[in-house]
Design a protein around this motif. Sequence first.
Motif, PDB file in Angstrom:
ATOM      1  N   ASP A 184     -29.409 -10.606   9.191  1.00 54.63           N
ATOM      2  CA  ASP A 184     -29.107  -9.295   9.770  1.00 54.63           C
ATOM      3  C   ASP A 184     -30.136  -8.916  10.836  1.00 54.63           C
ATOM      4  OD1 ASP A 184     -30.885  -9.267   7.710  1.00 54.63           O
ATOM      5  OD2 ASP A 184     -30.343  -7.261   6.979  1.00 54.63           O
ATOM      6  N   SER A 185     -31.004  -9.863  11.179  1.00 54.60           N
ATOM      7  CA  SER A 185     -31.978  -9.607  12.245  1.00 54.60           C
ATOM      8  C   SER A 185     -31.271  -9.669  13.593  1.00 54.60           C
ATOM      9  CB  SER A 185     -33.082 -10.663  12.196  1.00 54.60           C
ATOM     10  OG  SER A 185     -32.552 -11.903  12.593  1.00 54.60           O
ATOM     11  N   PRO A 186     -31.920  -9.158  14.643  1.00 52.46           N
ATOM     12  CA  PRO A 186     -31.267  -9.243  15.959  1.00 52.46           C
ATOM     13  C   PRO A 186     -31.066 -10.692  16.391  1.00 52.46           C
ATOM     14  CG  PRO A 186     -33.508  -8.412  16.148  1.00 52.46           C
ATOM     15  CD  PRO A 186     -33.190  -8.459  14.702  1.00 52.46           C
ATOM     16  N   LEU A 187     -30.277 -10.888  17.412  1.00 50.09           N
ATOM     17  CA  LEU A 187     -29.934 -12.227  17.880  1.00 50.09           C
ATOM     18  C   LEU A 187     -31.166 -12.975  18.375  1.00 50.09           C
ATOM     19  CD1 LEU A 187     -26.739 -11.355  19.933  1.00 50.09           C
ATOM     20  CD2 LEU A 187     -26.864 -12.211  17.597  1.00 50.09           C
ATOM     21  N   GLY A 188     -31.081 -14.304  18.367  1.00 47.35           N
ATOM     22  CA  GLY A 188     -32.159 -15.122  18.884  1.00 47.35           C
ATOM     23  C   GLY A 188     -32.184 -15.087  20.405  1.00 47.35           C
ATOM     24  N   VAL A 189     -33.068 -15.903  20.984  1.00 51.36           N
ATOM     25  CA  VAL A 189     -33.191 -15.946  22.445  1.00 51.36           C
ATOM     26  C   VAL A 189     -32.002 -16.722  23.030  1.00 51.36           C
ATOM     27  CG1 VAL A 189     -34.621 -16.728  24.366  1.00 51.36           C
ATOM     28  CG2 VAL A 189     -35.691 -15.810  22.301  1.00 51.36           C
ATOM     29  N   LYS A 190     -31.404 -16.135  24.079  1.00 50.26           N
ATOM     30  CA  LYS A 190     -30.157 -16.663  24.623  1.00 50.26           C
ATOM     31  C   LYS A 190     -30.398 -17.694  25.719  1.00 50.26           C
ATOM     32  CE  LYS A 190     -27.601 -14.110  27.560  1.00 50.26           C
ATOM     33  NZ  LYS A 190     -26.833 -12.913  27.979  1.00 50.26           N
ATOM     34  N   VAL A 191     -29.698 -18.823  25.627  1.00 47.76           N
ATOM     35  CA  VAL A 191     -29.725 -19.837  26.682  1.00 47.76           C
ATOM     36  C   VAL A 191     -28.318 -19.949  27.255  1.00 47.76           C
ATOM     37  CG1 VAL A 191     -30.033 -22.291  27.184  1.00 47.76           C
ATOM     38  CG2 VAL A 191     -31.638 -21.117  25.654  1.00 47.76           C
ATOM     39  N   GLU A 192     -28.246 -19.892  28.593  1.00 49.96           N
ATOM     40  CA  GLU A 192     -26.945 -19.948  29.246  1.00 49.96           C
ATOM     41  C   GLU A 192     -26.696 -21.370  29.756  1.00 49.96           C
ATOM     42  OE1 GLU A 192     -26.750 -17.120  32.412  1.00 49.96           O
ATOM     43  OE2 GLU A 192     -24.731 -17.709  33.003  1.00 49.96           O
ATOM     44  N   VAL A 193     -25.535 -21.955  29.374  1.00 43.71           N
ATOM     45  CA  VAL A 193     -25.226 -23.322  29.819  1.00 43.71           C
ATOM     46  C   VAL A 193     -24.100 -23.285  30.841  1.00 43.71           C
ATOM     47  CG1 VAL A 193     -24.681 -25.673  29.109  1.00 43.71           C
ATOM     48  CG2 VAL A 193     -25.858 -24.140  27.520  1.00 43.71           C
ATOM     49  N   LYS A 194     -24.375 -23.849  32.030  1.00 44.13           N
ATOM     50  CA  LYS A 194     -23.388 -23.868  33.124  1.00 44.13           C
ATOM     51  C   LYS A 194     -22.885 -25.282  33.398  1.00 44.13           C
ATOM     52  CE  LYS A 194     -25.215 -19.893  35.700  1.00 44.13           C
ATOM     53  NZ  LYS A 194     -24.221 -19.132  36.415  1.00 44.13           N
ATOM     54  N   ASN A 195     -22.065 -25.431  34.422  1.00 46.50           N
ATOM     55  CA  ASN A 195     -21.511 -26.738  34.867  1.00 46.50           C
ATOM     56  C   ASN A 195     -20.666 -27.410  33.804  1.00 46.50           C
ATOM     57  OD1 ASN A 195     -23.211 -26.266  36.974  1.00 46.50           O
ATOM     58  ND2 ASN A 195     -24.616 -27.918  36.478  1.00 46.50           N
ATOM     59  N   ILE A 196     -19.883 -26.662  33.064  1.00 46.54           N
ATOM     60  CA  ILE A 196     -19.045 -27.259  32.023  1.00 46.54           C
ATOM     61  C   ILE A 196     -17.637 -27.427  32.601  1.00 46.54           C
ATOM     62  CG2 ILE A 196     -18.144 -26.968  29.703  1.00 46.54           C
ATOM     63  CD1 ILE A 196     -20.566 -25.250  29.064  1.00 46.54           C
ATOM     64  N   ASN A 197     -17.207 -28.697  32.784  1.00 46.74           N
ATOM     65  CA  ASN A 197     -15.978 -28.943  33.540  1.00 46.74           C
ATOM     66  C   ASN A 197     -14.814 -29.539  32.754  1.00 46.74           C
ATOM     67  OD1 ASN A 197     -17.238 -28.006  35.869  1.00 46.74           O
ATOM     68  ND2 ASN A 197     -18.165 -30.010  36.203  1.00 46.74           N
ATOM     69  N   SER A 198     -14.907 -29.539  31.427  1.00 46.14           N
ATOM     70  CA  SER A 198     -13.782 -30.024  30.619  1.00 46.14           C
ATOM     71  C   SER A 198     -13.921 -29.416  29.221  1.00 46.14           C
ATOM     72  CB  SER A 198     -13.790 -31.548  30.523  1.00 46.14           C
ATOM     73  OG  SER A 198     -14.897 -31.973  29.758  1.00 46.14           O
ATOM     74  N   PHE A 199     -12.838 -29.482  28.439  1.00 53.10           N
ATOM     75  CA  PHE A 199     -12.913 -28.955  27.076  1.00 53.10           C
ATOM     76  C   PHE A 199     -13.883 -29.783  26.231  1.00 53.10           C
ATOM     77  CE2 PHE A 199      -8.616 -27.321  28.220  1.00 53.10           C
ATOM     78  CZ  PHE A 199      -8.962 -25.978  28.181  1.00 53.10           C
ATOM     79  N   LYS A 200     -13.919 -31.097  26.500  1.00 57.79           N
ATOM     80  CA  LYS A 200     -14.837 -31.952  25.766  1.00 57.79           C
ATOM     81  C   LYS A 200     -16.279 -31.533  26.076  1.00 57.79           C
ATOM     82  CE  LYS A 200     -16.055 -36.762  24.905  1.00 57.79           C
ATOM     83  NZ  LYS A 200     -17.489 -36.590  25.159  1.00 57.79           N
ATOM     84  N   ALA A 201     -16.528 -31.212  27.351  1.00 56.95           N
ATOM     85  CA  ALA A 201     -17.871 -30.790  27.742  1.00 56.95           C
ATOM     86  C   ALA A 201     -18.232 -29.445  27.096  1.00 56.95           C
ATOM     87  CB  ALA A 201     -17.991 -30.710  29.264  1.00 56.95           C
ATOM     88  N   VAL A 202     -17.242 -28.546  26.919  1.00 64.12           N
ATOM     89  CA  VAL A 202     -17.498 -27.268  26.230  1.00 64.12           C
ATOM     90  C   VAL A 202     -18.051 -27.579  24.848  1.00 64.12           C
ATOM     91  CG1 VAL A 202     -16.443 -25.211  25.185  1.00 64.12           C
ATOM     92  CG2 VAL A 202     -15.677 -25.980  27.455  1.00 64.12           C
ATOM     93  N   HIS A 203     -17.347 -28.486  24.150  1.00 66.82           N
ATOM     94  CA  HIS A 203     -17.740 -28.858  22.795  1.00 66.82           C
ATOM     95  C   HIS A 203     -19.123 -29.524  22.781  1.00 66.82           C
ATOM     96  CE1 HIS A 203     -17.902 -31.649  19.344  1.00 66.82           C
ATOM     97  NE2 HIS A 203     -17.360 -30.633  18.711  1.00 66.82           N
ATOM     98  N   ASP A 204     -19.278 -30.556  23.608  1.00 65.98           N
ATOM     99  CA  ASP A 204     -20.513 -31.346  23.575  1.00 65.98           C
ATOM    100  C   ASP A 204     -21.726 -30.532  24.007  1.00 65.98           C
ATOM    101  OD1 ASP A 204     -18.848 -33.337  22.820  1.00 65.98           O
ATOM    102  OD2 ASP A 204     -19.006 -34.539  24.648  1.00 65.98           O
ATOM    103  N   ALA A 205     -21.552 -29.687  25.027  1.00 63.97           N
ATOM    104  CA  ALA A 205     -22.683 -28.903  25.532  1.00 63.97           C
ATOM    105  C   ALA A 205     -23.166 -27.916  24.460  1.00 63.97           C
ATOM    106  CB  ALA A 205     -22.292 -28.159  26.807  1.00 63.97           C
ATOM    107  N   ILE A 206     -22.236 -27.271  23.763  1.00 60.01           N
ATOM    108  CA  ILE A 206     -22.620 -26.295  22.732  1.00 60.01           C
ATOM    109  C   ILE A 206     -23.296 -27.014  21.552  1.00 60.01           C
ATOM    110  CG2 ILE A 206     -21.724 -24.665  21.018  1.00 60.01           C
ATOM    111  CD1 ILE A 206     -19.642 -23.811  23.127  1.00 60.01           C
ATOM    112  N   GLU A 207     -22.700 -28.135  21.115  1.00 63.80           N
ATOM    113  CA  GLU A 207     -23.295 -28.905  20.012  1.00 63.80           C
ATOM    114  C   GLU A 207     -24.725 -29.332  20.371  1.00 63.80           C
ATOM    115  OE1 GLU A 207     -21.150 -31.167  17.140  1.00 63.80           O
ATOM    116  OE2 GLU A 207     -21.186 -28.976  16.918  1.00 63.80           O
ATOM    117  N   TYR A 208     -24.858 -29.847  21.603  1.00 64.60           N
ATOM    118  CA  TYR A 208     -26.169 -30.330  22.043  1.00 64.60           C
ATOM    119  C   TYR A 208     -27.190 -29.192  22.026  1.00 64.60           C
ATOM    120  CZ  TYR A 208     -29.892 -32.288  24.867  1.00 64.60           C
ATOM    121  OH  TYR A 208     -31.117 -32.705  25.298  1.00 64.60           O
ATOM    122  N   GLU A 209     -26.777 -28.046  22.559  1.00 67.09           N
ATOM    123  CA  GLU A 209     -27.697 -26.911  22.688  1.00 67.09           C
ATOM    124  C   GLU A 209     -28.095 -26.364  21.314  1.00 67.09           C
ATOM    125  OE1 GLU A 209     -30.246 -24.711  24.676  1.00 67.09           O
ATOM    126  OE2 GLU A 209     -29.133 -26.425  25.480  1.00 67.09           O
TER     127      GLU A 209
END
Length: 479
Positions: free
Chosen positions: A199-224
């Motif tokens: 219930d603590s506030p959110l952690g530090v936010k990292v923004e991921v850009k250059n995502i050019n496919s649905f597979k990349a959406v998945h892989d980039a988030i998993e990686y991060e």
Amino acid sequence: MKYVPTIGLEIHAELKTQTKMFCDCLNDPEEKHPNVNVCPICLGHPGTLPVINQKAVEAVIKVGMALNGDIPAHSKFDRKNYFYPDLPKGYQISQYDLPLVFGGSLKGVRLTRIHLEEDAGKLAHDPDGKHSLVDFNRAGVPLMELVTEPDIKIAEQAVEFAKELQLIFRYLGVSDADMELGQMRVEANVSLKPLATSDSPLGVKVEVKNINSFKAVHDAIEYEIKRQAELLDKGEKIHQETRGWDDVHLKTVSQRSKEEAHDYRYFPEPDLPPLDLSKFNLGDIKKEIPELPQEKRVRFVKEFNLKPEQIEILIADREMANFFEESISELETEDKENLQRETELILNYLTSDLRGVMAEQGIGFHENKLTPENFADLIELISHGKISSRTAKDLLREMAEKGGDPNILLQEKGLEQVSDETALGEVVKKIIEANPAAVADYKKGKEAALQFLVGKAIGELKGKGNPQILQKLFKETLS
Ligand SMILES: [Zn+2]
């Protein structure tokens, strides 16, 4: 895992309007010649005045309505100031505090807002590293930005959301939203917080850009998620930053930190009047919203008794789903079992054969000469055993190209399948006499010998014998 991921998405989509956002230049993503669709307005010449594209505003309102967002009475455009070589004006016209849509939701994910802005041009870098070229054809193309609340917990959920959104854009006809062509671009904001203090506030936010496919959406988030968890495990801090997804090395790389973050100095666009949305005919815009994918899914399950994965193939293309439904309505059978069998035949011939032929011929459903009525006639011919599947496929190819009634085509070509048992019985007798070895094998229990005999009979009939009836006749005669 000891951490709870929190994910929010920012999704840009290029709108499919005839003209650009603030001028009469053609909005043509297919244009291959650089700097053809340009004018003093989208090139940012001094003294020119932008004019708001009403169709683009209506498209965003339509998306907002489809996603159950609120359309406010007033909206406005603002200048977002920054310099980049593909941005001729030195600022982008966007929306800051009064977007066209507030709220809404999709697949359990709440939306923050949807706003409208203009796209930038494109840079092409010379491989020798000496020159960069700029193409302004895309500068000023209407671009919609949709921002979600950080409601997403796992990569799969983000992909599911983005896919459904793409489908809705296509159903609404506002954008083709092809990710590989950059018509739809996804950015993911990923942060982790310790599970123990959920219930603590959110952690530090990292923004991921250059995502050019649905597979990349998945892989980039998993990686991060993994990268941040490993840093936190080591007791290190996460830096607020923008990272880019590297599709070759499958990792995110730092692009700029918060300290370098832009201060865009937003201010109201002085060349455009505030938008009074009450002047738009919201009722008419709402009427243009077709049945959406989710409604179609539910209805198709009820009406056609198909498996979810079969329905998913159909609704992925709205024109195909419509063609399917129109074809079913042309079937003449009253019998429930027959209807189900013919429904599945329509589904199979539509999603594999017809789609294959259309892909070969490079045509879409709207250019296809085959009518749902003639398609249903063809399916009935197959269902009643009047034509072989080989003949069906040949006819389908011809009908997609030139149209025509399959019953007439069949007569013209003399291709009708022979199902008459007396006529087939004669051939069966003849084949049995000519092939004593195969007959002996079959009597010893070799099932393959039966297929051999059926094949011989079909050959004798020049491909026009009904295999099911032939098989039955051979079995009866040899028992
Ligand atoms: Zn222009």
